[in-house]
Design an enzyme around this catalytic site. Structure first.
Site, PDB file in Angstrom:
ATOM      1  N   HIS A  49     141.034 132.414  63.721  1.00 24.60           N
ATOM      2  CA  HIS A  49     141.887 133.189  62.812  1.00 24.60           C
ATOM      3  C   HIS A  49     143.239 133.548  63.410  1.00 24.60           C
ATOM      4  O   HIS A  49     144.172 133.839  62.678  1.00 24.60           O
ATOM      5  CB  HIS A  49     141.139 134.427  62.325  1.00 24.60           C
ATOM      6  CG  HIS A  49     140.042 134.057  61.385  1.00 24.60           C
ATOM      7  ND1 HIS A  49     138.757 133.836  61.804  1.00 24.60           N
ATOM      8  CD2 HIS A  49     140.061 133.794  60.055  1.00 24.60           C
ATOM      9  CE1 HIS A  49     138.026 133.479  60.772  1.00 24.60           C
ATOM     10  NE2 HIS A  49     138.783 133.443  59.702  1.00 24.60           N
ATOM     11  N   CYS A  84     138.562 125.430  50.820  1.00 22.48           N
ATOM     12  CA  CYS A  84     139.635 126.313  51.285  1.00 22.48           C
ATOM     13  C   CYS A  84     139.691 126.427  52.808  1.00 22.48           C
ATOM     14  O   CYS A  84     140.419 127.260  53.337  1.00 22.48           O
ATOM     15  CB  CYS A  84     139.505 127.692  50.652  1.00 22.48           C
ATOM     16  SG  CYS A  84     137.947 128.495  51.012  1.00 22.48           S
TER      17      CYS A  84
HETATM   18  C1  PEP Z   1     136.222 128.906  56.322  1.00 27.23           C
HETATM   19  O1  PEP Z   1     135.316 129.323  57.054  1.00 27.23           O
HETATM   20  O2  PEP Z   1     136.461 127.680  56.150  1.00 27.23           O
HETATM   21  C2  PEP Z   1     137.095 129.847  55.597  1.00 27.23           C
HETATM   22  C3  PEP Z   1     137.982 129.434  54.733  1.00 27.23           C
HETATM   23  O3  PEP Z   1     136.974 131.170  55.918  1.00 27.23           O
HETATM   24  P1  PEP Z   1     137.612 131.834  57.233  1.00 27.23           P
HETATM   25  O4  PEP Z   1     138.491 130.795  57.875  1.00 27.23           O
HETATM   26  O5  PEP Z   1     138.361 133.025  56.812  1.00 27.23           O
HETATM   27  O6  PEP Z   1     136.406 132.168  58.047  1.00 27.23           O
END
Ligand code: PEP
Ligand code: MG
Length: 584
Positions: free
Chosen positions: A198, A514
Site C-alpha cells: 500500500h 481492481c
Molecule cells: C487487492 O487486494 O487487490 C485490492 C484491490 O485491495 P488492496 O490493494 O487495498 O488490499
C-alpha cells in the site's frame, strides 16, 4: 555531504523522475513538522499537546493490561517502568519545557517536544552516567510517543520539509506516505517495501516518483545531498554529475510531453478495435485524487479505499465526519457510481487508533482484517455503514466488503446494512430510496474457490488481484525480499481469477477487477480475454490502459487467453502475454 555520483538499484513503484535534495528520515521516527504558531493560536496548540498527553496516558493504560500477562517479576518491572512513564507524562522537564517553548517561541507542539528532547538528551549525554543514559532512553520513548500522537492529529497536513525534498528512509508506512505533500516532496526512496504494497499504491495515488527495496541506500546518502529518483527504471542517483542531471531533466520533459499526448485520449470512447465497450473506473485512496479522477474520463470509482479516513489520527472518525467526506466524493463524481469499500485495515495498512483499541490481530495479514474486524466490532462497522448510506442520498453508491471468505460473512453484513438503513429511515434521515448494491472483494483464495456460492449472496464481485496473489502464493506484497516471487501471472492466480469471473458470469452479476493488474497495460489483453469488461485502477494509469485496449480485438484476446490458461509455467505465460502485446 557524500562525494561522487553513486547509483543504487531498487524497484520503481511509482513512475516519474524526482530531482531534489535528500531528506533522511530516521528509522522508526516520524517526520517532525516544524512551523510557527501565531499568538492567537498558542492556546489551541497547548490544548493539542494536552490531548496528546492524555492519549499517551491511555496508551500506557493499555500496556498495563498487557503487562498483567507477563510472568512474575517481569510484570512488576514493567509496571515500575510504566509508572515512570506516567510520571513523565504528568509533570516532567519534557512536558514543562515543551509547553514553555510553545508559549515563548511560538512553535508547534511536536517541534517543541522534539527540541526539548534534544536539549535533555544532550545534557544527560554530557554527564556520562549509565543510569542517566537509561533514563534518557525512557524520555526519548515518551517524547516519540507524544510526537507520534501529535503527528496523527495534525493541524496542517503539510510538513515544512523543504520544497523539492526527496525522502530517504528505511521504510515508509502507507499512513506516512498518505501524509506526504506532493507539492513539497519530489520523490522518495526506501530500503524496504514491495511493488504491490500500500505504500507503493499511495505513492502512485499521489503521483510521487518512488523507488523501494534498495538495500544499501542508507549507507550512501546524507541530508542535503543532491539526488534523483527514477521511478520508471528503479534507479536512485546520489550526487549526480551535471551530465546525469541534464539527461534526467531532458527525460522529465519528454515524460511531460507523453503525458500531454496521452491526455488527449481522455474524451475518446473506451472501446476495443472491434467496438466492445470497456468500463474504466478509478481506484481512490485519498480525497486529493478527486480532481485527477474527474479529469480522467472514468465511468465511476470502482474502489474507494476508505482506510484513509482512519489513518493518522488518534481516534476513530465519527459518522458525521465520515459522511461529510463521502458526500463530497459522491457529489464530486457527478452521478457516476462510487464503490465504497468498507474498512480494510490490516497487513501493512495500519491505523494506530484501531491497533490501540483492538490489539495486534488488526495488523496481521491473517488476523482481524477487513470484514472480520467489521463483524467482530459491529459498532465501528455500523458507524461507517450509516455514513455510506447517508452519502447515498447524494448520488449512486455501491458498498464493497473486503476480505470476505464465506457466505455467512456476507449475510451478516447485509443484515447489519439493512438494519442500519431501517434505523436511518425511521429517524427520517435521508438515504437513497433503494439499498445500495452490496458486493464483495474476491481476494482470498477460499473466496475465489467458492465464488459460485458467494455469487448467490453478493450483488457484484470486485477481484482484488493484489491480495489474491499474496495469499495464493504466500508472498507478502510489501516485503522486498520476496518481491521477485510475487507474480500475478502465476497459473494458480490466473485460475482463481478466471474461476471468480466465470462464477459471476454464470450468476449474471457484475464483475470488475481492481487490483494493480488492472492498471498495467501489459495485462489488459489478458483480462479482456478472460471476459472482464470493467477495470478499476489508479487514475494516472487510465490513459495508458485506454490506449492499449483501443488496439485490442476481443476475439483474438479470448483465443490468446485460452492458450495462456492451458499453461503450467508462469515464464511461458509471461512470454505469451508479451508476444501478444507485441503484435499490436
Ligand atoms: C487487492 O487486494 O487487490 C485490492 C484491490 O485491495 P488492496 O490493494 O487495498 O488490499
Ligand atoms: Mg486487498
Amino acid at each position: 555531504m557524500t562525494a561522487g555520483e553513486i547509483v543504487f538499484k531498487g524497484m520503481g513503484v511509482s513512475p516519474g523522475i524526482g530531482i531534489g535534495q535528500v531528506h533522511v528520515r530516521e528509522s522508526g521516527a516520524v517526520i517532525v513538522p516544524e512551523y510557527k504558531i501565531p499568538a492567537s493560536g498558542i492556546k489551541k496548540e497547548l490544548a493539542r499537546l494536552k490531548a496528546a498527553l492524555t492519549l499517551a496516558r491511555r496508551q500506557i493504560g493499555h500496556l498495563r493490561t498487557k503487562a498483567k500477562a507477563l510472568p512474575g517479576s517481569a510484570a512488576d518491572d514493567m509496571n515500575e517502568l510504566l509508572d515512570a512513564y506516567v510520571q513523565m507524562l504528568t509533570d516532567s522537564r519534557l512536558v514543562r519545557g515543551a509547553m514553555r517553548r510553545i508559549t515563548d517561541e511560538g512553535i508547534n507542539a511536536e517541534y517543541a517536544v522534539n527540541e526539548e528532547l534534544g536539549d535533555i538528551s544532550a545534557a544527560f549525554a554530557a554527564m556520562d552516567d549509565d543510569y542517566l543514559a537509561a533514563r534518557a532512553g525512557d524520555i526519548r520513548e515518551i517524547a516519540n510517543r507524544l510526537i507520534g500522537n501529535l503527528v496523527k492529529s495534525p493541524t496542517k497536513s503539510t510538513t515544512q520539509t523543504p520544497k523539492g525534498s526527496i525522502i530517504v528512509a528505511e521504510e515508509l508506512t502507507p499512513a506516512d506516505t498518505a501524509q506526504l505533500d506532493p507539492s513539497r516532496i519530489a520523490g522518495f526512496a526506501t530500503v524496504g517495501g514491495g511493488a504491490e504494497g500500500h505504500t507503493a499504491i499511495m505513492a502512485r495515488a499521489l503521483a510521487i516518483p518512488a523507488v523501494l527495496g534498495s538495500p544499501d541506500l542508507l549507507h550512501g546518502v546524507a541530508n542535503g545531498d543532491a539526488i534523483i529518483v527514477d521511478g520508471d527504471k528503479g534507479r536512485i542517483v546520489v550526487n549526480p554529475s551535471p551530465a546525469t542531471i541534464a539527461a534526467y531533466e531532458k527525460r522529465k520533459t519528454e515524460l511531460l510531453g507523453d503525458a500531454r499526448r496521452l491526455n488527449r485520449l481522455r474524451n475518446q470512447p473506451s472501446i476495443t478495435s472491434d467496438g466492445t465497450r470497456i468500463g474504466l473506473q478509478a481506484n481512490m485512496e485519498l480525497p486529493v485524487q478527486l480532481a485527477m479522477i474527474g479529469q480522467a474520463g472514468v465511468t465511476g470509482i470502482g474502489l474507494l479505499r476508505s482506510e484513509f479516513m482512519f489513518m493518522n489520527r488518534p481516534d476513530i472518525p465519527s459518522e458525521d465526519e465520515q459522511f461529510k467526506v463521502l458526500k463530497a466524493i459522491v457529489e464530486g463524481m457527478g452521478g457516476h457510481p462510487v464503490t465504497v469499500r468498507t474498512l480494510d485495515i490490516g497487513g501493512e495498512k495500519i491505523a494506530a487508533s484501531l491497533l490501540d483499541k483492538f490489539g495486534d490481530s488488526v495488523s496481521s495479514a491473517l488476523g482481524l482484517r477487513g470484514i472480520r474486524l467489521s463483524l467482530a466490532h459491529t459498532d465501528v462497522f455500523e458507524t461507517q455503514i450509516k455514513a455510506i448510506l447517508r452519502a447515498s442520498a447524494f448520488g449512486p453508491v455501491r458498498i464493497l466488503l473486503p476480505m470476505v471468505s464465506s457466505t455467512v460473512e456476507v449475510r451478516r453484513a447485509r443484515d447489519i446494512i439493512k438494519k442500519a438503513a431501517s434505523r436511518l429511515k425511521r429517524h427520517k434521515i435521508a438515504i437513497a430510496d433503494t439499498l445500495p448494491p452490496i458486493g464483495i472483494m474476491i481476494e482470498v483464495p477460499g473466496a475465489a474457490l467458492s465464488a459460485d456460492a458467494l455469487a448467490q449472496v453478493a450483488d457484484f464481485f470486485a477481484v482484488g488481484s493484489n491480495d489474491l496473489t499474496m495469499y495464493t502464493l504466500a508472498i507478502d506484497r510489501s516485503d522486498e525480499q520476496v518481491a521477485g516471487l510475487y507474480n500475478p501471472l502465476h497459473p494458480a492466480v490466473l485460475r482463481l481469477i478466471q474461476f471468480s469471473s466465470e462464477a459471476a458470469f454464470r450468476a449474471n452479476i457484475p464483475v470488475s477487477i481492481c487490483g494493480e493488474m488492472a492498471g498495467d497495460p501489459r495485462y489488459t489483453a489478458l483480462l479482456l480475454g478472460l471476459g472482464f469488461r470493467e477495470l478499476s485502477m489508479t487514475a494516472s494509469s487510465i490513459p495508458r490502459v485506454k490506449r492499449r485496449l483501443m488496439e485490442i480485438d476481443i476475439e483474438a484476446a479470448k483465443a490468446r487467453a485460452q492458450v495462456i490458461m492451458d499453461q503450467m509455467d508462469s515464464g511461458r505465460i509471461s512470454m505469451l502475454v508479451e508476444d501478444f502485446n507485441a503484435l499490436a
